[in-house]
Write an enzyme that holds these catalytic residues in place. Structure first.
Site, mmCIF file in Angstrom:
data_model
loop_
_atom_site.group_PDB
_atom_site.id
_atom_site.type_symbol
_atom_site.label_atom_id
_atom_site.label_comp_id
_atom_site.label_asym_id
_atom_site.label_seq_id
_atom_site.Cartn_x
_atom_site.Cartn_y
_atom_site.Cartn_z
ATOM 1 N N LYS A 22 29.141 35.976 57.787
ATOM 2 C CA LYS A 22 28.321 35.104 56.932
ATOM 3 C C LYS A 22 28.531 35.414 55.466
ATOM 4 C CE LYS A 22 23.793 36.048 55.819
ATOM 5 N NZ LYS A 22 23.411 35.853 54.418
ATOM 6 N N ASN A 23 28.436 36.690 55.099
ATOM 7 C CA ASN A 23 28.440 37.003 53.666
ATOM 8 C C ASN A 23 29.819 36.886 53.019
ATOM 9 O OD1 ASN A 23 25.715 37.225 53.631
ATOM 10 N ND2 ASN A 23 25.663 39.464 53.761
ATOM 11 N N CYS A 116 16.449 35.432 51.151
ATOM 12 C CA CYS A 116 15.354 36.225 51.724
ATOM 13 C C CYS A 116 14.534 36.912 50.639
ATOM 14 C CB CYS A 116 15.928 37.290 52.666
ATOM 15 S SG CYS A 116 16.728 36.617 54.127
ATOM 16 N N ARG A 121 15.412 40.681 43.254
ATOM 17 C CA ARG A 121 16.748 40.089 43.295
ATOM 18 C C ARG A 121 17.118 39.282 42.036
ATOM 19 N NH1 ARG A 121 18.133 37.761 49.158
ATOM 20 N NH2 ARG A 121 20.130 38.723 48.715
ATOM 21 N N ASP A 304 21.402 45.823 55.335
ATOM 22 C CA ASP A 304 21.200 44.713 56.273
ATOM 23 C C ASP A 304 21.031 45.187 57.718
ATOM 24 O OD1 ASP A 304 21.591 43.157 54.048
ATOM 25 O OD2 ASP A 304 23.631 42.571 54.558
ATOM 26 N N ARG A 396 19.885 31.276 60.055
ATOM 27 C CA ARG A 396 20.667 31.266 58.826
ATOM 28 C C ARG A 396 21.869 32.201 58.938
ATOM 29 N NH1 ARG A 396 17.755 33.474 54.482
ATOM 30 N NH2 ARG A 396 19.901 33.587 53.802
#
Ligand code: EPZ
Length: 418
Positions: A22-23, A116, A121, A304, A396
């Site tokens: 995903k990232n 999230c 952030r 994560d 997601r």
């Protein structure tokens, strides 16, 4: 709204194949607009974050063709329009359009990204990087206008080895005039993936994967093809699930070095691992030793994976500690683990877990993506039924999670509720 129901306590046997990361994907899709021709990316995971980025491409009038696991992106008729908040707030990675559009058009107008709620952030390091390259940043409420007459290579030191800032500065710098050096760059495999993708287009980036990245600006970027690396966080999540329920569970299509820190910690706890070139097979043991973890930038223990790892710590004998150093608010899964029966105390950025404790299913909430992964791991371990709310967060980031777990023997389903 969707809920996930899990009947826990079952052994999981078989193979789970890991999807594209995903990232990496969420950076590669915005990066693709930098080409002057066409970019093909394969091994794309089917997750809602990917769709949200393709919607932004369509908003920019980019031609997007999806075919099973690939996407073909052609930006030749692209228009550099404002990216509205309803698009940007769907995910964190929308911020990669800042670097990519600035790099290509010297101007970008967009709103603050979503993602999230695991901490403040901010994106100050991204913006400072753009400014160092010669851009000015105007900010009104949630809207940002970043523009430059000309982008010129610069020496940039990142105060924090931020994944997002490293990639965003790379995107802005590939077409800048002259040489950019990013010091204290993040070293995550996703950064290497984006640099390789851009180099395949004709960019001149060296040092990705180390803390100094050098970028020699180029004028033209051509056609390219790229395969997304396996998702190390998905792999790590299922490896943890293997230690909790595997009999045996094989996690296939992985790059084991990418989850070295996790696998070492699991070995230290007494988890039996068979590590191959591109897989790890795990069989649940009756007893695990307590262990401490502290999250860190790559190659340290990934933040994560901290949340799903806590579930494994609840099953270890003795006192384990988890210290979160990357985000201020990444313990939102703990109250729900306590409701399931875990013995956990939080003091500042450290959670102390005393185990082993029996987990018993109840109603819980996926407060964010990886908290959701922790709830799935806990639900599979717990006796009886666990119902997870806010499942949208999980979808997601985990492709076909229900199918993958059902195939190895889990009783898990997603239901639509009013
Ligand atoms: C990426 O987020 C990942 N997201 C995150 O994964 C992951 O947790 C994180 O990297 C760390 O590995 C994506 O790739 C889309 P950072 P990112 O910039 O880039 C602070 C998941 O669950 N910071 O490396 O946003 C920041 O607040 C997600 O898949 C600043 O202060 O992370 C954080 O404390 C969640 N100013 C720390 O640095 C900045 O300008 C690291 O953040 C940028 C970051």
């Amino acid at each position: 709204m969707k809920i996930m129901e899990i009947e826990g306590g079952r052994e999981l046997t078989g193979t789970i194949r890991i999807s594209g990361a995903k990232n990496a994907t969420v950076a590669l899709i915005p990066a693709a607009i930098l080409t002057d021709e066409e970019a093909t990316i394969c091994n794309i995971p089917e997750i809602t974050d990917t769709e949200a980025l393709c919607d932004i491409l369509r908003l920019l009038n980019v031609d997007v063709k999806r075919a099973s696991e690939s996407v073909i992106i052609n930006p030749q008729n692209m228009r550099n329009v404002e990216i509205k908040e309803e698009y940007s707030k769907k995910l964190r990675a929308s911020y990669y359009f800042m670097g990519a559009l600035l790099g290509k058009y010297k101007k970008v107008e967009m709103y603050f990204p979503g993602g999230c709620s695991i901490g403040a952030r901010p994106i100050d390091l991204h913006l400072k990087g753009f400014e160092a390259l010669g851009a000015t940043v105007e900010n009104e409420g949630n809207k940002y206008i970043v523009a430059a007459e000309e982008l010129k290579g610069a020496n940039i030191y990142l105060d924090i080895a931020s994944v997002g800032a490293t990639i965003n500065i790379m995107l802005a710098a590939v077409r800048a005039k002259g040489k950019t050096v990013i010091d204290n760059a993040a070293k995550e495999p996703e950064i290497v993936s984006v640099a390789t993708f851009l180099n395949n287009m004709g960019a001149k980036i060296s040092g990705a994967g180390t803390s100094t990245i050098k970028i020699e600006g180029v004028k033209y970027l051509g056609k390219c093809f790229h395969e997304v690396i396996p998702d190390r966080i998905e792999a790590g999540t299922y490896a943890i699930i293997g230690a909790l329920c595997g009999n045996p569970l094989k996690i296939d299509n992985i790059i084991p070095e990418h989850i070295d820190a996790l696998l070492s910690k699991m070995e230290e706890m007494g988890v039996e691992l068979d590590i191959g070139a591109d897989y790890v097979t795990i069989t649940k043991q009756d007893k695990y030793k307590a262990t401490n973890i502290k999250t860190a930038v790559y190659p340290g223990f990934a933040t994560d994976l901290q949340q799903p790892f806590t579930v494994l710590q609840t099953q270890a004998t003795g006192k384990s500690k988890t210290t979160e150093t990357i985000y201020e608010n990444r313990f939102m899964h703990i109250p729900y683990l306590q409701e399931l029966g875990a013995n956990i105390e939080i003091k500042g950025q450290t959670a102390t877990i005393v185990g082993p404790t029996k987990l018993v299913g109840c109603e819980v909430v996926a407060t964010d993506l990886r908290a959701g992964a922790a709830m799935v791991a806990a639900g599979l371990t717990a006796e009886g039924k666990t119902t997870i709310h806010n499942v949208e967060h999980i979808l997601r980031g985990y492709e076909q999670i229900v199918e993958k777990l059902t195939n190895v023997g889990a009783k898990i389903e997603i239901k639509e509720i009013e």
